[in-house]
Design a protein around this motif. Structure first.
Motif, mmCIF file in Angstrom:
data_model
loop_
_atom_site.group_PDB
_atom_site.id
_atom_site.type_symbol
_atom_site.label_atom_id
_atom_site.label_comp_id
_atom_site.label_asym_id
_atom_site.label_seq_id
_atom_site.Cartn_x
_atom_site.Cartn_y
_atom_site.Cartn_z
ATOM 1 N N TRP A 174 5.844 20.575 0.727
ATOM 2 C CA TRP A 174 4.573 20.910 0.059
ATOM 3 C C TRP A 174 3.753 21.957 0.796
ATOM 4 N N PRO A 230 3.071 25.081 -1.990
ATOM 5 C CA PRO A 230 3.209 24.437 -3.301
ATOM 6 C C PRO A 230 3.799 25.381 -4.360
ATOM 7 N N ARG A 285 8.351 15.787 3.456
ATOM 8 C CA ARG A 285 7.390 15.914 2.359
ATOM 9 C C ARG A 285 6.355 16.991 2.698
#
Lengths: 389, 392
Positions: A12, A15, A8
């Motif tokens: 990210w 972004p 994760r």
């Protein structure tokens, strides 16, 4: 440290890049759903056809009508429960470019033949009472804003009026359909109205019936009755071809010729394009992450960890994008039904299209992750640390 | 320092250094361009066959209201009224150059696979050959049909694809057998048809009506004026087109569908390709932050940096465009058949990839590259030199 959290964080870490990748996949999956749905929606009419109905049409040409007198002689053939006529009208609404399907039908029997047509009893009655009456499908009513009580002008193309004016039909009902084999983009009006106008010389055009719809008696096989009808007219005056509703609908799909092939080719190009997109993102990500992967290994994580991270991240991008794409496809169904109503009246994204989308996303994700994963697995921690930016 | 551009070599070399990402995003654009070109090549081929082959000095008379031949119906009596109209040209023997023709799309089977297709059969008069002139020619081995006989000739693309349509075959029309005595080629859309004697074919089909009258016009006839006059004629209400105008009207639906489909697909795929290109450029800018700082500090202006990265993006687009065109180029001239949505009949034509299409494709590909590259390039140009150099 759990791998999911690392994936994760990685995903990210950029972004904008994540959003661009997910967006590209979403667009491609949406396009895949759309293209496949064109084909499956056309096929749905074939699959959902009723088995107790057969259709008699000219064996010579799609555009050749059969004599009206065939109605009585077909009705006498063994196995025929009831028979109804339908004639293609081919008119245009107000001006030449506004096309939708219109059929002249036997109003007394059409609702028995087609229990799929559903409309309020009082609308049905009002339609039966008015010789110049008509009913329209709910899709058609939505598209053109037709309401009960409207009088709509139709230009006769096959059946022009002798006074060179337009035909006028009174809308008495708006029907829904319960199955995909009967569309909601058609107008039905009285066969007698057309026939009598031709009889009195108020309009020109070929008299006759485009198709006879036949409901079978209980216990009779469609093939046997079809064969009996076609044999009866083998010597003319017009040869007939009688077939199940499914076969009749399938003929129309076949007439589209290479269209499904073309759509398939475009679909393939779309899928290749998403694979490129994902591979691209993952290669870029991997280049930037050489050092951190080296650190991971130096810390003592086994060599397969970076590979697994890449695969998981890539799949996460692909599946997120895919879900978004499927969402768009699901939400846009109504819009497309309106846009392509005349060509594909029953446009719908089928359940297996969603399933295929998921499969494609997972496969694409795996391919996208495989390239950097393979590389990472072959690199020593020292080299990664050294070559990292 | 004066306005100086970053040398072209810089973006070029950085493309080569990051060749994997460059190629992948170029391929994304290439796919978009291939789809765009493929669909439009289909459309161009279809329209070229129809629109460019119709003659302006040949008129087609249909019954009023009819939007195509299939919908029309002209009685024999009216056919004769049309033939003697003043605008109809005379040949060197003084005969009216007009013919009443019948037309019906027959259900026939594909040669392989056996699926049904609608193939037009046209009944013609001797004068029809004169009106078509040198656009029509017989292929060696066969002959024209004899008027009065149950014989037909078949267009070349139909002959190979449809059952019972080869030279020497027997084709059953309704209940009457017709012998295939010749194969013909026509420059126009008629090449996908079967031709025979109008009287024999109307008899076999039990359809006494004709569908149209075709006539060569006297020089200087204004077809639009004629069309207007005959549209309101109470005795002879007609729809008149020049042959060229008629063909144009017949390509509308398929042409329109293909245009919408092509543009829509290209737009949607284009978005995906732009996102991909943006990703590549973003990474390119990100990894070269330090270089940008150096370039700025040795005196290159913001615009120079912006330009350098835009050029790089445009080059990716250009490469994609070229690859896309190369993918589509082999399609050029490839014969295919698809349904003409106006007439519901199978129409045989070739994909056509022409210079205009290729130019558009290249322009679109560069635009896609620029769209993808703009944000990253802008970002690069706004970097502060000192900070950029400090960052790793």
């Amino acid at each position: 440290m759990n791998l999911g959290r690392l994936v994760r964080r990685h995903a990210w870490s950029h972004p904008v890049r994540a959003a661009l990748t997910v967006g590209a996949v979403a667009v491609a999956i949406f396009l895949f759903c759309f293209l496949r749905s064109i084909v499956t929606s056309l096929d749905a009419a074939v699959k959902e056809s009723a088995s107790n109905r057969i259709i008699t049409a000219s064996a010579v040409s799609l555009f050749q009508s059969l004599p009206s007198a065939y109605k009585e002689s077909i009705a006498r053939i063994d196995g025929v429960e009831s028979i109804s006529r339908m004639t293609w009208f081919g008119g245009r609404y107000k001006s030449e470019e506004n096309f939708f399907a219109q059929f002249a039908c036997d109003a007394e029997t059409v609702f028995q033949q087609y229990p799929e047509l559903v409309l309020p009893e009082e609308q049905k009655k009002a339609f039966m009472m008015d010789p110049g009456g008509a009913i329209v499908g709910v899709g058609l009513a939505d598209k053109w804003g037709f309401k009960v009580g409207d009088k709509i002008p139709i230009i006769g193309t096959i059946y022009p009026r002798a006074d060179l004016k337009m035909w006028e039909f009174n809308i008495h009902g708006v029907y829904h359909s319960t199955r995909a084999n009967v569309d909601e983009m058609t107008m039905y009006f009285h066969y007698h109205y057309l026939d009598e106008s031709l009889e009195r010389g108020e309009a020109y055009g070929p008299r006759g019936t485009s198709v006879y719809l036949i409901r079978l008696k209980e216990g009779y096989r469609g093939e046997d009755v079809s064969h009996a009808i076609d044999t009866y007219y083998e010597g003319g005056p017009q040869r007939t071809r009688t077939q199940s509703e499914a076969a009749f609908q399938a003929d129309f799909v076949n007439m589209l010729g290479n269209l499904p092939t073309f759509l398939g080719m475009i679909g393939a190009a779309v899928l290749i394009a998403i694979v490129f997109g994902i591979v691209n993102t993952m290669t870029i990500a991997a280049r930037e992450r050489l050092r951190s992967m080296g650190i991971l290994q130096a810390l003592g994580f086994p060599g397969w960890v970076p590979a697994r991270l890449y695969l998981m991240e890539s799949c996460a991008f692909a599946v997120t994008g895919g879900l978004a794409g499927m969402g768009i496809a699901w939400l846009s169904q109504d819009t497309f039904r309106k846009m392509f109503g005349t060509q594909i009246p029953m446009y719908r994204v089928a359940a297996d299209t969603y399933l295929w989308s998921i499969v494609i996303c997972v496969v694409t994700g795996l391919i996208g992750g495989a390239v950097p994963a393979w590389r990472a697995a072959r690199m020593r921690a020292v080299d990664q640390l050294r070559r990292g930016i | 320092m004066k306005r100086r551009m970053v040398p072209l070599k810089y973006p070029l070399r950085s493309l080569v250094v990051r060749w994997q990402a460059s190629i992948l995003s170029a391929l994304g654009i290439a796919m978009t361009i291939a789809v765009l070109c493929g669909v439009f090549a289909l459309r161009t081929g279809f329209q070229a066959l129809h629109a460019d082959t119709g003659k302006s000095d040949v008129a087609i008379y249909l019954r009023t209201g009819a939007t195509s031949e299939g919908e029309s119906g002209v009685s024999l009596e009216r056919v004769n009224t049309y033939k003697v109209r003043p605008e109809v040209a005379l040949d060197d023997k003084g005969r009216q150059m007009a013919a009443g023709e019948c037309y019906l799309a027959l259900f026939l089977h594909k040669a392989e696979g056996g699926g049904l297709v609608n193939v037009p059969i046209r009944g013609i008069e001797p004068m029809s050959f004169d009106i078509h002139g040198d656009q029509f020619r017989m292929l060696p081995g066969g002959r024209k049909f004899n008027f009065g006989a149950d014989e037909v000739i078949v267009g070349k693309p139909i002959s190979g694809r449809i059952r019972d349509c080869k030279l020497g075959d027997t084709l059953i029309v309704n209940v009457t057998p017709f012998k295939v005595v010749g194969i013909f080629e026509h420059e126009g859309a008629y090449r996908s048809e079967i031709w025979g004697d109008v009287d024999r074919i109307t008899a076999a089909l039990e359809r006494p009506m004709r569908q149209r009258v075709i006539a060569k016009l006297k020089p200087g006839t204004d077809v639009d004026k004629l069309a207007k006059a005959l549209a309101k004629d109470k005795r002879l209400p007609s729809k008149v087109h020049s042959e060229r105008g008629y063909f144009l009207s017949q390509t509308n639906i398929l042409g329109g569908v293909l245009s919408i489909l092509g543009t829509m697909l290209a737009a949607i795929l284009g978005v995906a390709a732009v996102l991909g290109a943006a990703n590549t450029m973003l990474a390119a800018v990100g990894s070269r932050t330090r270089e940008v700082g150096i370039l700025r500090s040795i005196g290159f202006g913001r615009n120079a940096i912006l330009m350098a990265f835009l050029v790089e993006a445009a080059l990716i687009g250009l490469a994609g465009g070229i690859i896309g065109c190369l993918i589509v180029l082999p399609l050029n001239g490839l014969e295919t058949g698809t349904m003409n949505w106006n007439t519901f009949t199978e129409s045989a034509f070739a994909f056509r990839v022409d210079a205009a299409l290729l130019t558009t494709a290249i322009v679109v590909s560069i635009v896609l590259g620029l769209l993808g590259g703009f944000l990253p390039a802008w970002r690069a140009s706004r970097m502060k030199p000192v900070e950029a150099m400090r960052r790793t």
